[in-house]
Write an enzyme that holds these catalytic residues in place. Sequence first.
Site, PDB file in Angstrom:
ATOM      1  N   THR A  48       0.830  -1.204   0.000  1.00 60.75           N
ATOM      2  CA  THR A  48       0.000   0.000   0.000  1.00 60.75           C
ATOM      3  C   THR A  48       0.865   1.254   0.000  1.00 60.75           C
ATOM      4  OG1 THR A  48      -1.709  -1.198   1.193  1.00 60.75           O
ATOM      5  CG2 THR A  48      -1.801   1.209   1.286  1.00 60.75           C
ATOM      6  N   TYR A 111     -12.157  -5.921  -5.300  1.00 62.17           N
ATOM      7  CA  TYR A 111     -13.219  -5.164  -5.985  1.00 62.17           C
ATOM      8  C   TYR A 111     -14.607  -5.623  -5.523  1.00 62.17           C
ATOM      9  CZ  TYR A 111     -16.135  -2.930  -9.448  1.00 62.17           C
ATOM     10  OH  TYR A 111     -17.122  -2.183 -10.053  1.00 62.17           O
ATOM     11  N   TYR A 141      -2.413 -10.470   3.499  1.00 59.45           N
ATOM     12  CA  TYR A 141      -2.404  -9.021   3.795  1.00 59.45           C
ATOM     13  C   TYR A 141      -3.789  -8.631   4.300  1.00 59.45           C
ATOM     14  CZ  TYR A 141      -0.840  -4.172   2.826  1.00 59.45           C
ATOM     15  OH  TYR A 141      -0.460  -2.854   2.904  1.00 59.45           O
TER      16      TYR A 141
END
Lengths: 307, 307
Positions: A48, A111, A141
Site C-alpha cells: 500500500t 473489488y 495481507y
Amino acid sequence: MTEPQSRGVYAAVLTPLTESFEPDLARFVAHCHWLLANGCDGLAPLGTTGEANSLSVAQRLAMVEAAARGGVPMAKCIVGTGSCALADAVTMTRSVAAAGAGGALLLPPFYYKNPSEDGLFAFFSEVIQRVGDPALKLYLYHFPQLSTVPITLPLVARLKRAYGDTIAGLKDSSGDWECSAAFLREFPGFGVFSGSEEFLLPNLRAGGVGCISASTNVTAPLARPVYLAWRGNEADGLQHSLTAVRLVLQSYPLQAALKEVMARVTGDRSWRVLLPPNRPLTAAEGAALADRLEALPQMRPILRRAA
Amino acid sequence: MTEPQSRGVYAAVLTPLTESFEPDLARFVAHCHWLLANGCDGLAPLGTTGEANSLSVAQRLAMVEAAARGGVPMAKCIVGTGSCALADAVTMTRSVAAAGAGGALLLPPFYYKNPSEDGLFAFFSEVIQRVGDPALKLYLYHFPQLSTVPITLPLVARLKRAYGDTIAGLKDSSGDWECSAAFLREFPGFGVFSGSEEFLLPNLRAGGVGCISASTNVTAPLARPVYLAWRGNEADGLQHSLTAVRLVLQSYPLQAALKEVMARVTGDRSWRVLLPPNRPLTAAEGAALADRLEALPQMRPILRRAA
C-alpha cells in the site's frame, strides 16, 4: 524462497516516481539499500505504501527485477503481489518467488464486496497452485480499511490445512491489536507482522515476528532498538518513544507524509510525487509536519541524517 | 469513437470463461451478437458484470480485439476500462478508443479510500490527456457500493469544464434513483445510463439515455419495449413487468444469477464458471431462481428462447 522465517523491522518501501508517474528504478534500488543501512531488517516493497495498486503489472515486475539486479538481498524482501485479477496475482507471485524473495504479500481480491470464504479460498488456492513453487512463502495481507475484504481466522485455518508452511504469516494493518493477538493465539508460530510499529512490542511479546510499516521508511532507527531489546527492561520506554513519532505521522495520509519526510531528509523534492488519486501534502501541511517531528527529540538525529 | 450519442438498452456483457478461468473469446463474441439480436441496442463489456477487474489487462485487450475482429459493431459498445493503476487505465482506454468504441466506461481508482476531489480529477485528467483522442467519449462509472469512491457532482462539473464533450455521460449503479436525477438536473443532456433497468423509465423521463445493466443480458426483450414506448401510455405497465424480473434476479449475486440463467437458456453449463472470488450459484439456488423466474409469465418466452 529462503529459510529461516522472515523477522524484524521491515519498511513498506516507498516507490520513488518520476514527474510522469513512472517508478524511478535507480532511486528505488538506492532507497532499498538506504533502508537496510538505516535500521531495517528487511523490506516490503510494492504494498500500500509503495502505491503498488496504482502501478501496472509491467511496472511492478520491472521494480522487482531492478531490485534483484541492483543487489538488494531478495531473501530480506517480502514483496507485494496483490491484484483483483487472478492472472496478475499469479504472474507477480511467480516472479517474486523466482527472484528468491523471503515472501510474497498477497491482498485478497478487493473489488467485489462480501466475497464468500469459499471464493477467497479459491482465489488464494489458484494462486498457490499456479505458482507451483514449494518454496513459496505467502503472507496474507489483512487491511480491511483499504481492501474492504478481511482475512479471517477460519480462512487462514483452511489455507494452512491445505497448504501448510506455504501460508507463512500475515501482515495485520487493521490497526486493531486484538486482531493480531487472535491470530497468534489461534496459530502459534504464525509469522504475524504488525502493520504499524505502534504494536511492535506487544506483537513480539505475543509471539509475532515484527512489523512491516510505512513509517519505518523513516522511523526504523527507533524501531530496531525495540526489536533488539524487546525482552529487556528498556523496551517499554523505547516503544513509547517510537509510538510518539508514529502517531504524528499517521495523523496525515501516510504515503504523502512519508514522501514529504523523505524529501526533507534527502533534499530531493522529487520524493513528493505520488500517483493519483493520492496527492502530496500541501506546503503548509509539510511545514506543520516537519515542525511536529522536530519537536520530538528522538526524531532530530533522523531528520539530520545524511541521505 | 463515433457520433451520435449512445442511447438505449445496453447489456453489461457477461464474460464466458473456460474451466481454467480464461475468457472464452469465441463464446464472448457469439454472446455479443446474440445480445444485439435479442433486444439490446448496445453492449457494455468489461464492467462489473463482465468480471473485468478479475481479468488481467492482456485478457481484457484480447477481448476487445476479438469483438472488433468478430464483427461486433464497436460504435454500439461502451467498454469498461477501469483500473486502480493509471498506466493500465490509459492502455485500455486508448485501445478502446482506437477500436472505434462508442465510449469507454471508467471507474475511479478504487483501492485508496476517501481520495480527494483533486486526486480524482488528476486521475481522470491523466487518462484523458494520455489517450489524447479528441473523439474519446468517456462515461464515468458511479458504483460506490463496489468502488467505494463516488463520482460527485462537483467532480463532474470540473471534468466537464476541462474536457467538454469528452465527458459524455455516467453509468449510475448506485441503486439510488435520486442520484441519477441530480446528475440530470445539474447537467442537462448528460448521457446518464441507469445501472439497473428498474430505473429505465424514470431515467428516460428525466432526460437520461437508457440503461446499462447486468440483468439485460436476459431481460433486454422486456426492457427494449420500455425504451421504445417510453412516451406512450403503456410505458408504466411495461416497466412494472420488467422490474418484477429484475427484483428476482437481484435477490441473488447478480453475476452468478445471470450466468445461471444463461446456462439454463443455452444448455451450456460452462456458463456457470466465474472468476474467484465470485462463485456460481449452488444447484439449489439455481433451481429456486429458475422456479421464481418461471412463475413470471413475461419471462417464459425468454427462458424458452433458442440460444
